[in-house]
Design an enzyme around this catalytic site. Structure first.
Site, PDB file in Angstrom:
ATOM      1  N   VAL A  76      60.964  28.131  34.093  1.00 18.54           N
ATOM      2  CA  VAL A  76      61.283  28.929  35.187  1.00 18.54           C
ATOM      3  C   VAL A  76      62.343  29.515  35.202  1.00 18.54           C
ATOM      4  CG1 VAL A  76      59.626  27.296  36.792  1.00 18.54           C
ATOM      5  CG2 VAL A  76      62.116  27.012  36.841  1.00 18.54           C
ATOM      6  N   TYR A 167      73.916  20.851  42.163  1.00 22.15           N
ATOM      7  CA  TYR A 167      72.736  20.602  42.779  1.00 22.15           C
ATOM      8  C   TYR A 167      72.879  21.208  44.015  1.00 22.15           C
ATOM      9  CZ  TYR A 167      68.815  18.168  43.884  1.00 22.15           C
ATOM     10  OH  TYR A 167      67.270  17.930  44.728  1.00 22.15           O
ATOM     11  N   LYS A 171      70.613  24.089  45.921  1.00 20.75           N
ATOM     12  CA  LYS A 171      69.665  23.779  47.029  1.00 20.75           C
ATOM     13  C   LYS A 171      70.016  24.348  48.313  1.00 20.75           C
ATOM     14  CE  LYS A 171      66.588  21.427  44.822  1.00 20.75           C
ATOM     15  NZ  LYS A 171      65.148  21.896  44.436  1.00 20.75           N
TER      16      LYS A 171
END
Length: 294
Positions: A76, A167, A171
């Site tokens: 992706v 991370y 997010k």
């Protein structure tokens, strides 16, 4: 409520779903749930034996339901791979009614650490969601039927705890992007596409296993998480905030309120983990009124 009773108009027999990160964990559980609803499914993941095995298992389930289940290798972080995925899904199904941008990785990062894991996390977790949405959404709007975009976020993108800054950044970006996406979609005339933010709790998946082979008692299974997601979609929730066996919704809400309070109360960032504010946070969590600073 069982998965079969989900009433969102996009989740119906004969419709089609595309799920990235679909070879394991929440994505694979979602694929099984959608097939159980009589939907066609295409999962995408990195090329591997795991993807091949997942595709074969889903094909057996799909055959029993009289629908299609396909697996396609796709990174992706590669824009052209996402474009190929969209073309393959339209060629196979005609229309896409559900896009679940679920692919994610979580290698360790430090603020001043190595560049590669930072780039990889942002490319997969954030740009994979943004680009996947931008590629699939025009066609989903154009076909005029009810449709869903489900982006997998994280509580770490809201409370941003110390430990893995890349991370958290990725997010947090997914949250901001999905909020902007839903605002855009709801203001388009005659648009029947909705966006939702999935915020899992502690779920036992290959991403979170950390070498463990047995599910911790407090963790939810991917199937529990997907069942909660389907119920939340039926209820019309944008923020699908999942509890788990260790943390209930009330605790999650207080943690998030405290994080926002750092701005409102002009506290240091991440004051929940600051030694001068730790006890105040514990009192806030328990409901005991106290000064914000010991």
């Amino acid at each position: 409520m069982s998965q079969k009773n989900a009433q969102h108009p996009a989740l119906k027999e004969g419709n089609s779903a595309v799920i990235t990160g679909g070879a394991s964990g929440i994505g694979f559980a979602a694929a099984k749930a959608f097939i159980d609803l009589g939907m066609n499914v295409m999962i995408a993941d990195m090329k591997s034996e795991k993807l091949k095995a997942a595709g074969a298992e889903l094909a057996v389930l799909a055959e029993k339901k009289g629908v299609k289940a396909l697996a396609q290798a796709a990174d992706v972080s590669d824009l052209s791979a996402l474009e190929e995925l969209e073309c393959a899904a339209v060629q196979a199904f005609g229309k896409v009614h559900v896009l679940m941008n679920n692919a994610g990785i979580q290698p360790a990062t430090d603020i001043l650490g190595k560049q590669m894991p930072w780039d990889r996390i942002i490319d997969v977790n954030l740009l994979g969601v943004i680009n996947g949405t931008r590629i699939f959404t025009p066609g989903m709007i154009a076909h005029g039927e009810p449709a869903l975009i489900i982006n997998t976020g994280s509580k770490q993108g809201i409370t941003t705890p110390p430990g893995n800054p890349a991370y958290n950044v990725s997010k947090a970006g997914v949250k901001a992007f999905t909020e902007a996406l839903q605002h855009d979609l709801r203001n388009r005339e005659n648009c029947k596409v909705e966006a939702h933010l999935l915020i899992p709790g502690f779920v036992f998946t290959p991403l979170t296993a950390g070498g463990r082979t047995e599910k911790p008692e407090g963790a939810w299974t991917p199937e529990q998480t997907v069942d909660f997601m389907l119920k939340s979609l039926e209820a019309g929730d944008f923020y699908i905030l999942c509890p788990d066996g260790e943390v209930d919704r009330k605790t999650d809400e207080k943690r998030m309120m405290w994080a926002m309070g750092d701005i409102v109360e002009n506290r240091p960032p991440l004051s929940r983990w600051h030694p001068d504010y730790h006890h105040a946070f514990i009192d806030f969590l328990s409901g005991t009124p106290k000064d914000l600073k010991d």
